[in-house]
Design a protein around this motif. Sequence first.
Motif, PDB file in Angstrom:
ATOM      1  N   GLY A  30       0.811  -1.210   0.000  1.00  0.00           N
ATOM      2  CA  GLY A  30       0.000   0.000   0.000  1.00  0.00           C
ATOM      3  C   GLY A  30       0.848   1.266   0.000  1.00  0.00           C
ATOM      4  N   LYS A  82      -3.865   3.958  -0.299  1.00  0.00           N
ATOM      5  CA  LYS A  82      -4.361   3.079  -1.350  1.00  0.00           C
ATOM      6  C   LYS A  82      -3.665   1.733  -1.276  1.00  0.00           C
ATOM      7  N   GLU A  83      -4.460   0.662  -1.281  1.00  0.00           N
ATOM      8  CA  GLU A  83      -3.884  -0.673  -1.389  1.00  0.00           C
ATOM      9  C   GLU A  83      -3.553  -0.919  -2.850  1.00  0.00           C
ATOM     10  N   VAL A  84      -2.357  -1.433  -3.105  1.00  0.00           N
ATOM     11  CA  VAL A  84      -1.902  -1.653  -4.483  1.00  0.00           C
ATOM     12  C   VAL A  84      -1.318  -3.064  -4.612  1.00  0.00           C
ATOM     13  N   SER A 112     -11.845   6.879  -2.383  1.00  0.00           N
ATOM     14  CA  SER A 112     -11.242   7.434  -3.601  1.00  0.00           C
ATOM     15  C   SER A 112      -9.721   7.321  -3.614  1.00  0.00           C
ATOM     16  N   GLY A 113      -9.153   6.833  -2.501  1.00  0.00           N
ATOM     17  CA  GLY A 113      -7.700   6.667  -2.435  1.00  0.00           C
ATOM     18  C   GLY A 113      -6.935   7.932  -2.162  1.00  0.00           C
ATOM     19  N   GLU A 114      -7.593   8.920  -1.570  1.00  0.00           N
ATOM     20  CA  GLU A 114      -6.911  10.187  -1.278  1.00  0.00           C
ATOM     21  C   GLU A 114      -6.009  10.091  -0.047  1.00  0.00           C
TER      22      GLU A 114
END
Length: 291
Positions: free
Chosen positions: A203, A239-241, A234-236
Motif C-alpha cells: 500500500g 491506497k492498497e496496491v 477514492s484513495g486520497e
Amino acid sequence: MKLANKIGVIVDSFGIGVREGLKKAKEVGAEGVQIYAVKGEMDPANLNAAQRKELKDYIDSLGLEISALCGDLGGHGFQDTSENPAKIEKSKQILDLAMDLGTNVVTTHIGIVPDDRNSAVYDAMQKACEELSQYANSMNAFFAIETGPETAEHLKSFLDTLSSKGVSVNFDPANMVMVTGDDPVQGVITLKDYIVHTHVKDGIRYKEVDPREIYGALGYEPMDHGKIAQMVASGEIFKEVPLGEGKVDFDAYFAALQQIGYEGYLTIEREVGDQPEVDIRKAVQFIKRYR
C-alpha cells in the motif's frame, strides 16, 4: 535470501464462495488458505461435527491446509463491555472450529488500543483479551491481532500485559504503511515474540490520518465521517496496491521475518481491485521469486 515459508491466500478475496474459492486458491499456486468464519456457511453455528469433517477432508483432497480462520467480529472490537460477553463466546466458537479444521490460528481486530492505560476502554479490551488468551493458550492456539490500528511498539506494550501468548499477532505490513506510517521492518523486530501469522499486502500512504477515522473507536465521533469515508474510497488518504507497487520494502520485510525465525504462512490478501484473481496470481509469483 531463500524463503521457506508456505504461501497462503484468503479464499474470500476471490469473491466466488468458499468451495470455488478453495479450488481457485489451489489453481493459482497457493499451499494454504485463510477463510472468514463469522457468518453464512462458515459460521461455527452452521457447521456440525460431520460437516466440519467433510470440509476438512475436502480441503485435504485439494492438497491445501488452512493457515488461519478470520474471526473479526467488527464494531469496535472488544472496546464495549456490554458487547464483550457475546463477542468472546463467538470468538471461542470460531477457535473451536479452527481446531476442528486443522489450524490453531484465528485472526481478528480488537479495536484501537487507547494510549491511556487507566481508561475504561483499555480495561475492557485488556480483560477480554486476557480471557481469550487463556482460552487459546489452553489448547496451544492463538487469537492473532492484525497490525495497523496502532504502532507496533504500542501493540507490544498491550500484549505484554497479558498472562500468555494466546493472544498474539497477525502481521500486516500494508496496514502499518497506510494508516500509522509505522515501519513494518522495525515492527517485525518489535513484535517478534508474538507473530504467528502474516498477510502479504502492499500500500501507499498519501496523507496522515487519525486511525480512529479509519477503524472507528468507542465514543469517538469524526468531524465528518462521510467525507473521510469518501476520501478513503477514492484513495486520497491511502491506497492498497498490487505487491511491489507500494511502499512496503519486501526485500527488507521478508529478511526481517527470516531474521526472527518466523516459519508460518505468508498469506496474500487482496481487498480491492476488480481483478482479484489476476492480482493474486501475480502475488503468488511475486513471493515465489524469493524462494
